[in-house]
Design a protein around this motif. Structure first.
Motif, short mmCIF file in Angstrom:
data_model
loop_
_atom_site.label_atom_id
_atom_site.label_comp_id
_atom_site.label_asym_id
_atom_site.label_seq_id
_atom_site.Cartn_x
_atom_site.Cartn_y
_atom_site.Cartn_z
N TYR A 153 -0.85 18.99 4.53
CA TYR A 153 0.42 18.42 4.09
C TYR A 153 0.26 16.94 3.72
O TYR A 153 0.74 16.50 2.68
CB TYR A 153 1.48 18.59 5.19
CG TYR A 153 2.82 18.01 4.81
CD1 TYR A 153 3.71 18.76 4.06
CD2 TYR A 153 3.18 16.73 5.20
CE1 TYR A 153 4.94 18.23 3.69
CE2 TYR A 153 4.41 16.20 4.84
CZ TYR A 153 5.29 16.96 4.09
OH TYR A 153 6.50 16.43 3.73
N SER A 154 -0.44 16.20 4.56
CA SER A 154 -0.62 14.77 4.27
C SER A 154 -1.47 14.55 3.02
O SER A 154 -1.18 13.67 2.21
CB SER A 154 -1.24 14.05 5.46
OG SER A 154 -2.54 14.50 5.72
N HIS A 155 -2.50 15.36 2.84
CA HIS A 155 -3.36 15.22 1.67
C HIS A 155 -2.58 15.48 0.38
O HIS A 155 -2.72 14.74 -0.60
CB HIS A 155 -4.58 16.14 1.75
CG HIS A 155 -5.58 15.69 2.75
ND1 HIS A 155 -6.47 14.67 2.53
CD2 HIS A 155 -5.81 16.11 4.02
CE1 HIS A 155 -7.22 14.49 3.60
NE2 HIS A 155 -6.83 15.35 4.52
N ILE A 156 -1.81 16.53 0.38
CA ILE A 156 -1.03 16.85 -0.82
C ILE A 156 0.04 15.80 -1.05
O ILE A 156 0.23 15.32 -2.18
CB ILE A 156 -0.44 18.27 -0.72
CG1 ILE A 156 -1.55 19.31 -0.65
CG2 ILE A 156 0.49 18.55 -1.91
CD1 ILE A 156 -1.08 20.72 -0.31
N SER A 157 0.75 15.41 0.00
CA SER A 157 1.82 14.41 -0.13
C SER A 157 1.31 13.11 -0.72
O SER A 157 1.93 12.54 -1.62
CB SER A 157 2.46 14.11 1.23
OG SER A 157 3.14 15.22 1.72
N THR A 158 0.20 12.62 -0.18
CA THR A 158 -0.33 11.34 -0.66
C THR A 158 -0.93 11.45 -2.05
O THR A 158 -1.07 10.44 -2.74
CB THR A 158 -1.36 10.75 0.32
OG1 THR A 158 -2.43 11.68 0.51
CG2 THR A 158 -0.71 10.43 1.67
N TYR A 188 3.02 8.25 5.29
CA TYR A 188 1.64 8.05 5.71
C TYR A 188 1.17 6.66 5.32
O TYR A 188 1.61 6.11 4.31
CB TYR A 188 0.74 9.13 5.11
CG TYR A 188 1.13 10.50 5.59
CD1 TYR A 188 0.71 10.96 6.83
CD2 TYR A 188 1.94 11.32 4.81
CE1 TYR A 188 1.10 12.21 7.28
CE2 TYR A 188 2.33 12.57 5.25
CZ TYR A 188 1.91 13.01 6.49
OH TYR A 188 2.29 14.24 6.94
N MET A 189 0.28 6.09 6.12
CA MET A 189 -0.22 4.74 5.86
C MET A 189 -1.15 4.70 4.65
O MET A 189 -1.18 3.72 3.92
CB MET A 189 -0.93 4.19 7.08
CG MET A 189 0.01 3.91 8.24
SD MET A 189 -0.84 3.30 9.69
CE MET A 189 -1.43 1.73 9.12
N SER A 190 -1.90 5.74 4.46
CA SER A 190 -2.84 5.75 3.35
C SER A 190 -2.20 6.35 2.10
O SER A 190 -1.09 6.85 2.13
CB SER A 190 -4.09 6.55 3.74
OG SER A 190 -3.75 7.91 3.91
N GLY A 191 -2.94 6.28 1.05
CA GLY A 191 -2.47 6.86 -0.20
C GLY A 191 -3.64 7.44 -0.95
O GLY A 191 -4.74 7.58 -0.42
N SER A 192 -3.40 7.75 -2.18
CA SER A 192 -4.43 8.33 -3.02
C SER A 192 -4.94 7.25 -3.97
O SER A 192 -4.19 6.37 -4.39
CB SER A 192 -3.83 9.48 -3.82
OG SER A 192 -4.76 9.99 -4.73
#
Length: 76
Positions: free
Chosen positions: A38-43, A51-55
């Motif tokens: 979920y976090s990977h797709i969202s970012t 989430y603190m990170s991004g793409s």
């Protein structure tokens, strides 16, 4: 329909489907799902997440590159 508009529609559909998918996840598995796929797709979609990170290059970044091309064509 322009490619840019369709691309934006697809990004929004992915966001909607992502929310639907996470809502289907059983409670006992939700934390792990949110931490990984979920976090990977969202970012990867845009910066509209908690989430603190991004793409390094999100779909929103690519969408903005469509605008850069449109602006360059306007000047020609």
């Amino acid at each position: 329909m322009s490619d840019k508009y369709r691309f934006e529609e697809i990004k929004e559909q992915i966001k909607e489907l992502l929310e639907e998918a996470i809502d289907l996840v059983p409670d006992h598995a939700r934390s792990r799902a949110e931490s990984y796929w979920y976090s990977h797709i969202s970012t990867s979609l845009d910066e509209d997440h908690d989430y603190m990170s991004g793409s390094m290059c999100s779909m929103q970044d690519t969408l903005e590159e469509f605008s850069d091309i449109d602006n360059e064509e306007d000047y020609e």
